[in-house]
Design a protein around this motif. Structure first.
Motif, PDB file in Angstrom:
ATOM      1  N   ALA A  41       0.744  -1.131  -0.168  1.00 35.44           N
ATOM      2  CA  ALA A  41      -0.142   0.036  -0.085  1.00 35.44           C
ATOM      3  C   ALA A  41       0.914   1.128  -0.091  1.00 35.44           C
ATOM      4  O   ALA A  41       2.029   1.145   0.437  1.00 35.44           O
ATOM      5  CB  ALA A  41      -0.780  -0.073   1.068  1.00 35.44           C
ATOM      6  N   LYS A  42       0.513   2.189  -0.567  1.00 37.35           N
ATOM      7  CA  LYS A  42       1.023   3.439  -0.846  1.00 37.35           C
ATOM      8  C   LYS A  42       0.481   4.230   0.229  1.00 37.35           C
ATOM      9  O   LYS A  42      -0.757   4.903   0.280  1.00 37.35           O
ATOM     10  CB  LYS A  42       1.191   4.156  -2.046  1.00 37.35           C
ATOM     11  N   LEU A  43       1.295   4.787   1.337  1.00 35.96           N
ATOM     12  CA  LEU A  43       0.949   5.633   2.530  1.00 35.96           C
ATOM     13  C   LEU A  43       1.673   7.056   2.554  1.00 35.96           C
ATOM     14  O   LEU A  43       2.846   7.072   2.257  1.00 35.96           O
ATOM     15  CB  LEU A  43       1.180   4.964   3.895  1.00 35.96           C
ATOM     16  N   LYS A  69       8.858  -0.376   7.795  1.00 36.16           N
ATOM     17  CA  LYS A  69      10.037  -1.250   8.032  1.00 36.16           C
ATOM     18  C   LYS A  69       9.411  -2.749   8.102  1.00 36.16           C
ATOM     19  O   LYS A  69      10.166  -3.788   7.624  1.00 36.16           O
ATOM     20  CB  LYS A  69      10.538  -0.948   9.296  1.00 36.16           C
ATOM     21  N   GLU A  70       8.318  -2.996   8.111  1.00 37.85           N
ATOM     22  CA  GLU A  70       7.502  -4.490   8.290  1.00 37.85           C
ATOM     23  C   GLU A  70       7.253  -4.694   6.892  1.00 37.85           C
ATOM     24  O   GLU A  70       6.558  -5.695   6.775  1.00 37.85           O
ATOM     25  CB  GLU A  70       6.444  -4.353   9.237  1.00 37.85           C
ATOM     26  N   GLY A  71       7.343  -3.713   5.784  1.00 38.76           N
ATOM     27  CA  GLY A  71       7.187  -4.105   4.627  1.00 38.76           C
ATOM     28  C   GLY A  71       5.568  -3.831   4.284  1.00 38.76           C
ATOM     29  O   GLY A  71       5.103  -4.706   3.150  1.00 38.76           O
ATOM     30  N   LEU A  72       4.799  -3.388   4.968  1.00 33.65           N
ATOM     31  CA  LEU A  72       3.365  -3.185   4.746  1.00 33.65           C
ATOM     32  C   LEU A  72       2.763  -2.151   4.029  1.00 33.65           C
ATOM     33  O   LEU A  72       1.908  -1.844   3.492  1.00 33.65           O
ATOM     34  CB  LEU A  72       2.549  -2.975   6.191  1.00 33.65           C
ATOM     35  N   VAL A  73       3.706  -0.957   3.806  1.00 34.54           N
ATOM     36  CA  VAL A  73       3.544   0.380   3.008  1.00 34.54           C
ATOM     37  C   VAL A  73       4.765   0.812   2.239  1.00 34.54           C
ATOM     38  O   VAL A  73       5.762   0.464   2.738  1.00 34.54           O
ATOM     39  CB  VAL A  73       2.855   1.515   3.948  1.00 34.54           C
ATOM     40  N   GLN A  74       4.545   1.439   1.500  1.00 39.52           N
ATOM     41  CA  GLN A  74       5.515   2.615   0.730  1.00 39.52           C
ATOM     42  C   GLN A  74       5.092   3.765   1.412  1.00 39.52           C
ATOM     43  O   GLN A  74       3.897   4.262   1.117  1.00 39.52           O
ATOM     44  CB  GLN A  74       5.354   2.276  -0.719  1.00 39.52           C
ATOM     45  N   PHE A 282      -6.197  -1.808   7.855  1.00 43.46           N
ATOM     46  CA  PHE A 282      -6.706  -1.649   6.334  1.00 43.46           C
ATOM     47  C   PHE A 282      -6.110  -2.334   5.465  1.00 43.46           C
ATOM     48  O   PHE A 282      -6.461  -3.163   4.646  1.00 43.46           O
ATOM     49  CB  PHE A 282      -6.204  -0.037   5.929  1.00 43.46           C
ATOM     50  N   VAL A 283      -4.592  -2.473   5.611  1.00 40.33           N
ATOM     51  CA  VAL A 283      -3.687  -3.318   4.847  1.00 40.33           C
ATOM     52  C   VAL A 283      -4.241  -4.868   4.977  1.00 40.33           C
ATOM     53  O   VAL A 283      -4.220  -5.596   4.067  1.00 40.33           O
ATOM     54  CB  VAL A 283      -2.356  -3.420   5.275  1.00 40.33           C
TER      55      VAL A 283
END
Length: 343
Positions: A41-43, A69-74, A282-283
């Motif tokens: 996701a792009k945050l 850092k956890e790879g959940l968002v850009q 959300f993710v």
């Protein structure tokens, strides 16, 4: 002929290995720097002021960076520096699918968010008048945490005069102050004391010099414990405390590390943790909070008191800390109702 065949076979094997390696890289969520791939996701994190306050805005950034850092968002960030709030919200929504707006100033989210129906918005520290389908409002029971800070201030004051330096005379800042006053009054009722609470406003969230002036003015009137509620301008309160020899109380993050001898505790508002938890939902596909206001509370752990890291010098006696814990439980259970300026 055999030599040519061998060369062709070697080339095919090399190409196969190359393609296999590229596939593995593509499936990896993060690279060595911790940045995320194009599938995340792009945050966009948009703050009304600027980073570096070591409290409200920096807390929001910490939560967003943990998601990255956890790879959940850009992650991308925008600092408004006190202006162009609506335009910057739109800039963020043009490039991201989750926009987090940090500060009460983003009230135009109610009209801007519907223009971006595929973007999820989170508004930090305020709420729309009516539900907006793609907006989650997050507010904080800062009055509850400030009640505890007020109790501590009154308990630690030798002059029976305590103070608060707010960033502005607004409902949000005054929500801290009404809780602070109520907590000080509770200490008085319990201990037969009479504590005066003085208030000053900086009308700035960025200028420590003004924060220092406001704090010294309160100290000149006898305030020997002062609660800073002014973001980066509150750094001036800490400077004044160190210079004049009174105690200070931090805000939003545990700020004791800034000056352990002058700062006795902080009223924590876990902005970063709330952003982290909301975006993570959300993710994962849970969007049930959209269109609602999430009022985070002391009972949930998003508001409270911090006394610094283990090993930090402690000025507050254990018996006062024990009383604070008991009041926290009473507030959490609903036995004590803390006044608020929130509608």
């Amino acid at each position: 002929m055999k030599k040519l065949f061998a060369l062709l076979l070697a080339a095919v094997l090399l190409l196969t290995l190359f393609v296999g390696c590229k596939k593995t890289d593509k499936n990896d969520k993060t690279d060595a720097s911790g940045s995320t791939d194009a599938n995340a996701a792009k945050l966009s994190l948009v703050v009304a002021g600027r980073f570096g306050d070591r409290s409200f805005y920096d807390s929001s950034k910490e939560g967003a960076e943990r998601l990255q850092k956890e790879g959940l968002v850009q992650l991308s960030t925008i600092e408004c520096n006190g202006e162009n709030f609506s335009a910057q919200m739109q800039n963020a929504a043009d490039k991201a699918n989750i926009v987090v707006c940090v500060g009460w100033e983003f009230y135009d989210v109610a009209t801007i968010a519907p223009q971006y129906p595929n973007v999820k918005f989170i508004w930090i520290d305020n709420a729309t008048d009516a539900p907006v389908a793609n907006v989650l409002n997050i507010t904080y029971a800062q009055n509850e945490g400030s009640y505890l800070a007020g109790y501590i201030a009154a308990a630690m004051s030798k002059n029976h005069v305590v103070g608060a330096v707010g960033g502005e005379d607004s409902d949000t800042i005054n929500d801290f102050i009404v809780g602070y006053k109520q907590g000080a009054a509770e200490y008085d009722a319990k201990n037969g004391a009479t504590t005066t609470v003085l208030v000053n406003y900086t009308n700035s969230y960025d200028d420590p010099a003004i924060g220092k002036e406001c704090a010294i003015a309160l100290n000149d009137k006898g305030a020997d414990v002062i609660f800073q509620i002014a973001s980066a301008a509150g750094d001036g309160v800490f400077d004044a405390a160190a210079e004049k020899g009174f105690y200070a109380i931090g805000v939003d993050s545990d700020q004791k590390y800034i000056n352990p001898d002058a700062i006795i505790c902080s009223m924590k508002k876990e902005v970063g943790n709330s952003i982290y938890d909301a975006v993570k939902e959300f993710v994962s596909g849970n969007t049930s909070k959209l269109g609602t206001t999430w009022q985070t509370t002391l009972a949930e752990g998003y508001v409270g008191i911090g006394y610094g890291e283990d090993g930090s010098v402690q000025q507050i006696p254990d018996e006062v800390k024990q009383a604070v814990e008991e009041y926290a439980q009473k507030i959490g259970s609903g036995e004590i109702k803390v006044e608020t300026t929130r509608r």
